[in-house]
Design a protein around this motif. Structure first.
Motif, PDB file in Angstrom:
ATOM      1  N   TYR A   1       0.855  -1.199   0.000  1.00  0.00           N
ATOM      2  CA  TYR A   1       0.000   0.000   0.000  1.00  0.00           C
ATOM      3  C   TYR A   1       0.882   1.237   0.000  1.00  0.00           C
ATOM      4  CZ  TYR A   1       0.749   0.189   5.140  1.00  0.00           C
ATOM      5  OH  TYR A   1       1.290   0.262   6.403  1.00  0.00           O
ATOM      6  N   PHE A   2       0.280   2.338  -0.400  1.00  0.00           N
ATOM      7  CA  PHE A   2       1.037   3.580  -0.603  1.00  0.00           C
ATOM      8  C   PHE A   2       0.174   4.745  -0.159  1.00  0.00           C
ATOM      9  CE2 PHE A   2       2.178   7.080  -3.676  1.00  0.00           C
ATOM     10  CZ  PHE A   2       3.437   7.342  -3.172  1.00  0.00           C
ATOM     11  N   MET A   3       0.741   5.578   0.725  1.00  0.00           N
ATOM     12  CA  MET A   3       0.004   6.734   1.233  1.00  0.00           C
ATOM     13  C   MET A   3       0.509   8.003   0.554  1.00  0.00           C
ATOM     14  SD  MET A   3      -0.227   5.667   5.271  1.00  0.00           S
ATOM     15  CE  MET A   3      -1.225   7.105   5.709  1.00  0.00           C
ATOM     16  N   TRP A   4      -0.422   8.754  -0.032  1.00  0.00           N
ATOM     17  CA  TRP A   4      -0.091  10.007  -0.715  1.00  0.00           C
ATOM     18  C   TRP A   4      -1.329  10.891  -0.703  1.00  0.00           C
ATOM     19  CZ3 TRP A   4       4.940  10.452  -1.871  1.00  0.00           C
ATOM     20  CH2 TRP A   4       5.372  11.518  -2.679  1.00  0.00           C
ATOM     21  N   GLU A   5      -1.153  12.171  -0.894  1.00  0.00           N
ATOM     22  CA  GLU A   5      -2.279  13.118  -0.852  1.00  0.00           C
ATOM     23  C   GLU A   5      -3.368  12.686  -1.835  1.00  0.00           C
ATOM     24  OE1 GLU A   5      -4.880  16.330  -1.482  1.00  0.00           O
ATOM     25  OE2 GLU A   5      -3.444  15.787  -3.042  1.00  0.00           O
TER      26      GLU A   5
END
Length: 284
Positions: free
Chosen positions: A158-162
């Motif tokens: 998973y990847f967290m970004w705006e």
């Protein structure tokens, strides 16, 4: 003419900077301010500040506070965006993950250690009640492009970004979004190297004055939603939603806000100590 370099992410939050630079507003005050895009985000900008490659940065609050505590010789001169950043939690469209809870113990793709995507993975883990030592693992993918390519290939889970930046890739690309994680503090601040503050304080004051005038009036610019939509390839309805929840600032962080960030970083074992606010904030 004073030569100064500023870094930031190439995202819609920073359009006010583009407008002031396009119109050469700093030249009127004998300042040649040059912008550099940092696709790698906060971790990359922290390194650039340390190495003197840039003089200023528009940077995530938690990331720069952590790096100042760890020895980055700069200070925060002002909040840039007062509202929280809404981090989207993204997975590959071809993955089997459908909820945040299903990601427990999997690999978070991060741009680099010390980046916002790294630090917010800890905040998210704490929100979920996970054990941050056992349930958090990381895969470095450098930037958003790295995640767009890597997640479908199994590099990170998973990847967290705006979330508004990544919305086009959820609508028409390789991402699904399974949840959100807002920052518990103002999201973007302006940091300046201490050497620059000592030698060019008046120029920094003037730069802040110019950008603050623009952010105060930003939402009133005619057809601003269309400009943002075209420049950042986003749907107008998404831009309008983003504008409705985003507030810029013309003030610095308060002592209480700095303490809140430090306490959270300490609690998550991301720093080893807290420091006096005077080591983090500059008064211009």
């Amino acid at each position: 003419m004073k030569q100064l370099k500023i870094g930031g992410v190439p995202e819609h939050f920073n359009l006010p900077w583009y407008l002031t630079l396009r119109d050469k507003e700093y030249h009127e005050f004998d300042i040649n301010l040059r912008w550099e895009d940092y696709y790698g985000g906060t971790g990359q900008m922290c390194n650039a500040l340390r190495e003197g490659k840039i003089d200023m940065a528009v940077i995530l609050t938690e990331g720069i506070i952590r790096d100042i505590i760890k020895g980055n010789d700069c200070k925060i001169v002002q909040v840039f965006v007062q509202s929280p950043l809404i981090w989207g939690i993204h997975v590959a469209k071809n993955s089997n993950y459908e909820t945040i809870s299903s990601l427990k113990g999997t690999h978070a793709a991060i741009s680099r250690y010390g980046s916002g995507s790294h630090l917010m993975a800890y905040v998210n883990a704490e929100n979920q009640g996970w054990n941050t030592e056992e349930d958090l693992k990381f895969e470095v993918i450098k930037n958003l492009d790295g995640a767009l390519k890597g997640l479908p290939e199994g590099k990170g889970d998973y990847f967290m970004w705006e979330k508004f930046t990544t919305k086009p890739y959820v609508d028409n690309g390789p991402f699904n979004i399974v949840g959100e994680c807002p920052t518990p503090w103002p999201c973007f601040v302006i940091a300046v190297r201490n050497e620059v503050l000592q030698n060019n304080a008046e120029a920094i004051r003037k730069i802040l004055e110019i950008i603050n005038k623009t952010t105060l009036e930003f939402k009133e610019i005619p057809s601003i939603e269309n400009m943002i939509s075209n420049r950042y390839e986003q749907k107008v309805e998404d831009v309008n939603q983003w504008l409705s929840i985003t507030e810029w600032s013309q003030d610095n962080l308060t002592d209480k806000q700095v303490q809140k960030v430090q306490e959270k970083l300490l609690q998550l074992d991301l720093i080893e100590k807290t420091v006096d606010t005077s080591e983090i904030l500059a008064s211009l």
